[in-house]
Enzyme design. Structure first.
Site, PDB file in Angstrom:
ATOM      1  N   LYS A   1       0.872  -1.189   0.000  1.00 38.60           N
ATOM      2  CA  LYS A   1       0.000   0.000   0.000  1.00 38.60           C
ATOM      3  C   LYS A   1       0.899   1.227   0.000  1.00 38.60           C
ATOM      4  CE  LYS A   1      -1.846   2.922   2.217  1.00 38.60           C
ATOM      5  NZ  LYS A   1      -1.644   4.331   1.755  1.00 38.60           N
TER       6      LYS A   1
ATOM      7  N   GLU B   1      10.271   1.926  10.233  1.00 33.99           N
ATOM      8  CA  GLU B   1      11.275   2.955   9.917  1.00 33.99           C
ATOM      9  C   GLU B   1      10.538   4.286   9.986  1.00 33.99           C
ATOM     10  OE1 GLU B   1      13.396   2.204   6.286  1.00 33.99           O
ATOM     11  OE2 GLU B   1      13.882   0.168   6.882  1.00 33.99           O
TER      12      GLU B   1
ATOM     13  N   CYS C   1      14.165  11.009   5.584  1.00 34.69           N
ATOM     14  CA  CYS C   1      14.187  10.625   7.003  1.00 34.69           C
ATOM     15  C   CYS C   1      15.559  10.819   7.625  1.00 34.69           C
ATOM     16  CB  CYS C   1      13.720   9.189   7.172  1.00 34.69           C
ATOM     17  SG  CYS C   1      14.724   8.012   6.263  1.00 34.69           S
TER      18      CYS C   1
ATOM     19  N   GLU D   1      10.238  16.991  13.809  1.00 35.65           N
ATOM     20  CA  GLU D   1      10.614  16.738  12.416  1.00 35.65           C
ATOM     21  C   GLU D   1       9.804  17.643  11.493  1.00 35.65           C
ATOM     22  OE1 GLU D   1       9.276  13.101  10.475  1.00 35.65           O
ATOM     23  OE2 GLU D   1      11.336  12.744   9.828  1.00 35.65           O
TER      24      GLU D   1
END
Ligand code: NAD
Length: 465
Positions: free
Chosen positions: A142, A217, A251, A358
């Site tokens: 997905k 992750e 990331c 972030e």
């Protein structure tokens, strides 16, 4: 609108999971040599369509073409790397004991779900899918709703390569519906997830009922620590690259730069000059260094951090605006798209949200430090623990500092240079588990121990009176 894609939901996920379950027995029994051949064929096709994939990726995400052409090459490398390991994926250990022979072997866990985010989507789909297929698992993938296109292209290439029907299934859809259904499906044995930390938490809850094995992750707020004794020219190049490449939507981006106070003004001054010269523009132009952000909602989030940085008392040194109000720094695109200037805040301290959260955009926060101990404290004082970058010529300090950094990956005197056998993943809120090399097989496979008695050892006798 770029194009229309299907909006799959629980029904489509169920059909895909059933196809993956039906195909599992055949794929599991396919020899490692044959899986290797097929996965190399996928890599050949990715390479043959590299330019098309790069263009699609730029079209779908706004990532500059100069980076996306490399993403297609890296995607092929992911398939080749794990193809070469397909034959040894089930290898185990020999663990002899007195009178018994013990050996382990690994077996594919079953159909697995792979859920990915919108940053470098094609590369990430291959990074998760290739080891699963090499291990003998079938896949329901997905992709992110903001970047659905190249995952479909990958599925087409996988089928063109001759991978049997049902082994790879892609369902486009929304996270809270299609994604949720995948994580709750009883036939899906594990979820490999790349994305936001909050989504990771939701997936863990959703998968609890079916005891899903999870691999996460997640996000990062990665420090770049620059000591005065470093090669400052190289440190500068790497600092700029690690936050402004890939639109900062990365990331492992070095989104906080911690600079020793004695060189802070000079280093940040030079940094500012470079940041102001970063070319923002049409992502299809090979000269462009920074493209538009992926979505208006993401732009809104990034702009929110500009406001927050100002309110918290940090100094806005460069950028912080969209081209329209930047006075036409990007005239050909003014007023259109989600263009946002490369942004640098300075004089921040660790309590500010621009130093802790972030942003996931071309947005760097500079923080001065006075001592090694303070640098370590600031580096570790966030919820995340994905990557860290350290710049010093002092070898002893490099080793000691690397050991104490709370990060799954540390680069010393380097930007992010990947070597695929090495473990990739994060500590704390940045993830669970590691990818890369054999670490990926540990996730996608069950380890089984077989014990064989070599002699007539005494078996306890019950019921003999
Ligand atoms: P996101 O978590 O919003 O979405 C990721 C995927 O999860 C999408 O496919 C989405 O549809 C799906 N999803 C959302 N809600 C779900 C639910 N309830 N159940 C199941 N699936 C659901 O993340 P994003 O905004 O697309 O991506 C950005 C994030 O990804 C950043 O935090 C970034 O750091 C992280 N990321 C981490 C790595 C890494 O290796 N650590 C790599 C790339 C990106």
């Amino acid at each position: 609108m770029l194009c229309a894609v299907a909006n799959g939901g629980p029904e489509e996920i169920d059909a895909a999971a059933r196809a993956a379950t039906d195909a599992f027995a055949g794929w599991r029994e396919t020899t490692g040599t044959e899986r290797k051949r097929l996965l190399h064929r996928v890599a050949d096709l990715i390479e043959a369509h590299g330019e098309e994939i790069a263009l699609l990726e730029t079209f779908d995400t706004g990532q500059p073409i100069r980076f996306m052409s490399k993403a297609a090459a890296r995607a092929a490398e992911n398939f080749r790397f794990f193809a070469d390991r397909a034959e040894s994926a089930s290898d185990g250990l020999s663990l002899p004991a007195a009178g018994h022979l013990n050996y382990t072997q690994r077996q594919p866990i079953g159909p697995v779900g792979i859920i990915t985010p919108w940053n470098t989507p094609f590369m990430l789909s291959t990074w998760k899918m290739a080891p699963a297929l090499a291990a003998g698992c079938t896949v329901v993938h997905k992709p992110a709703e903001w970047s659905p296109i190249t995952a479909m292209r990958l599925a087409e290439l996988v089928h063109e390569a001759g991978v049997p029907p049902g082994v790879v299934n892609v369902v486009n859809g929304i996270g809270e519906t299609a994604g949720r259904a995948l994580t709750e499906h009883p036939d899906v044995k594990a979820i490999g997830f790349v994305g936001d930390t909050r989504t990771g938490r939701a997936i863990m809850r959703q998968g609890a009922e079916t005891l899903k094995r999870v691999h996460f992750e997640l996000g990062g707020k990665n420090p770049v620590v620059v000591f005065a004794d470093a090669d400052l020219d190289r440190a500068l190049d790497a600092t700029v690259f690690m936050i402004y490449s890939l639109n900062g939507e990365r990331c492992t981006s070095g989104s906080r730069v911690l600079v020793e106070r004695s060189i802070y003004d000079d280093f940040v001054g030079r940094l500012a000059e470079r940041v102001k010269r970063i070319r923002l523009g049409n992502p299809f132009d090979p000269a462009t260094e920074l493209g538009p952000l992926i979505h208006p909602l993401h732009l809104e989030k990034v702009l929110g951090y500009v406001t927050a940085g100002r309110q918290e008392g940090a100094t806005l040194i460069a950028g912080g605006r969209c081209p329209e109000d930047a006075g036409g720094s990007c005239p050909e695109n003014a007023g259109a798209g989600n263009y946002f200037e490369a942004t640098l805040f300075g004089d921040a301290d660790r309590s500010m949200c621009i130093a802790r959260e972030e942003v996931f955009g071309p947005f760097l926060t500079a923080i001065p430090f006075d001592s090694e101990e303070e640098a370590l404290e600031v580096a570790n004082d966030v919820d995340y623990g994905l990557a860290a970058y350290l710049w010093t010529r002092d070898v002893t300090r490099a080793h000691a500092f690397a050991r104490r950094l709370e990060a799954g990956m540390v680069w010393v005197n380097s930007e992010n240079v990947r070597h695929l056998p090495t473990p990739f993943g994060g500590m704390k809120s940045s993830g669970i588990g590691r990818d890369g090399g054999d670490y990926s097989f540990d996730f996608y496979m069950e380890t089984k121990n077989v014990d064989i008695a070599l002699e007539h050892h005494p078996v306890p006798k019950l019921g003999k009176g």
